[in-house]
Scaffold this motif. Structure first.
Motif, short mmCIF file in Angstrom:
data_model
loop_
_atom_site.label_atom_id
_atom_site.label_comp_id
_atom_site.label_asym_id
_atom_site.label_seq_id
_atom_site.Cartn_x
_atom_site.Cartn_y
_atom_site.Cartn_z
N LYS A 1 -5.18 6.84 4.71
CA LYS A 1 -5.31 7.20 3.29
C LYS A 1 -5.49 5.98 2.40
CE LYS A 1 -4.62 11.60 4.06
NZ LYS A 1 -5.71 12.59 3.87
N ARG A 2 -5.53 4.81 3.01
CA ARG A 2 -5.62 3.58 2.22
C ARG A 2 -6.89 3.53 1.37
NH1 ARG A 2 -5.50 -2.42 5.00
NH2 ARG A 2 -6.56 -3.54 3.33
N TRP B 1 0.39 9.46 -5.40
CA TRP B 1 -0.01 10.75 -4.83
C TRP B 1 1.18 11.59 -4.37
CZ3 TRP B 1 -3.35 6.57 -4.47
CH2 TRP B 1 -4.65 6.80 -4.95
N TYR C 1 0.83 -1.20 0.00
CA TYR C 1 0.00 0.00 0.00
C TYR C 1 0.87 1.26 0.00
CZ TYR C 1 -3.68 -3.27 1.38
OH TYR C 1 -4.56 -4.32 1.43
N TYR D 1 0.71 4.16 -2.84
CA TYR D 1 0.24 5.50 -2.48
C TYR D 1 1.29 6.56 -2.78
CZ TYR D 1 -1.84 9.32 0.13
OH TYR D 1 -2.38 10.53 0.47
N TYR E 1 2.73 8.10 3.13
CA TYR E 1 1.58 7.20 3.31
C TYR E 1 1.19 7.08 4.79
CZ TYR E 1 -1.06 2.84 3.62
OH TYR E 1 -2.01 1.89 3.91
N ARG F 1 -8.08 5.67 -0.50
CA ARG F 1 -7.85 6.22 -1.83
C ARG F 1 -7.42 5.13 -2.80
NH1 ARG F 1 -4.59 11.99 -1.56
NH2 ARG F 1 -6.20 13.22 -0.50
N ILE F 2 -6.54 4.25 -2.32
CA ILE F 2 -6.07 3.16 -3.17
C ILE F 2 -7.21 2.19 -3.44
CG2 ILE F 2 -4.38 1.30 -3.40
CD1 ILE F 2 -2.67 2.75 -1.32
#
Length: 239
Positions: free
Chosen positions: A198-199, A190, A182, A186, A194, A201-202
């Protein structure tokens, strides 16, 4: 086959649990678990799936629980969120965090039952039926078309992606069948540090790619690697 469900209750009342238990007990064993006991007593190790009753709780606390489950060693467990109120705003948020379904007062318990049945019971039965049979792996040709951010599967018509979706697929295609964490994904997409918060978003971008590729369950092209990240399940990618 015995399927055990863990009912995580954010409500102080037992009425919702009793209603769901009465409806599901014929086909599943269902156990009510306090939100504070979910990890302390290792309840997840004894369950095949999780139902979260949001009650009147703020959605942030429920999001924390979902994220904690997904980041644990039980991250592959199916999760459903249930509520007796409207969850219009929360539905997309919960789905982005990786739940299998969201059911509020506009849905019937029959729909919840069928969703669980289709996601757990039938795959288990199919696995038993095919046990010992080597079905082999299916190799799928993928071609990335940089000129218009699209992809072609097995020589078929082009599938349009957004720039971010294309970049993620392109990143995974650099090493097919290798797991990308991840954090790697990320920070590459982006260009920011990380954090687990924010996971989503992935996962949201992966969901949209899978939807366009006709692979919503992630069984064919983009596979989820438990608690680690994703991999592109093909032998070779044409660029």
């Amino acid at each position: 086959m015995s399927i055990s469900l863990r009912f995580v209750d954010f409500s102080n009342e037992g009425e919702t649990f009793e209603k769901i238990q009465k409806f599901l007990k014929k086909d599943f064993s269902i156990h009510r678990v306090g939100k504070d006991d979910l990890f302390d007593k290792d309840e997840l190790a004894q369950g095949n799936a999780v139902i979260i009753n949001i009650g009147d709780e703020d959605s942030y606390a429920v999001c924390e629980t979902i994220t904690s489950i997904r980041n644990s060693r039980f991250g592959m467990l199916p999760i459903w969120v249930f509520g007796d109120r409207e969850l219009t705003y929360e539905r997309l948020l919960f789905l982005q965090l990786g739940v299998n379904g969201v059911f509020d007062k506009s849905f019937s318990l029959s729909e919840l039952f069928l969703s669980i049945d289709n996601s757990i019971k039938y795959p288990h039965e199919l696995q038993e039926q095919t046990k010992g049979i080597d079905s082999g792996e299916e190799n799928c040709d993928i071609r990335l078309l940089h000129s218009n951010f699209s992809v072609s599967l097995e020589g078929n018509s082009e599938i349009e992606l957004t720039k971010m979706e294309f970049k993620l697929l392109e990143f995974l295609s650099a090493k097919p069948k290798c797991t990308f964490a991840y954090k790697e994904i990320y920070e590459h997409l982006w260009h920011q540090e990380y954090h687990s918060s924010k996971r989503y978003r992935i996962s949201n971008t992966i969901f949209r790619i899978r939807e366009k590729l006709g692979d919503l369950d992630g069984s064919r092209y983009i596979k989820t690697v438990h608690s680690k990240g994703y991999l592109l399940n093909v032998e070779e990618v044409q660029r």
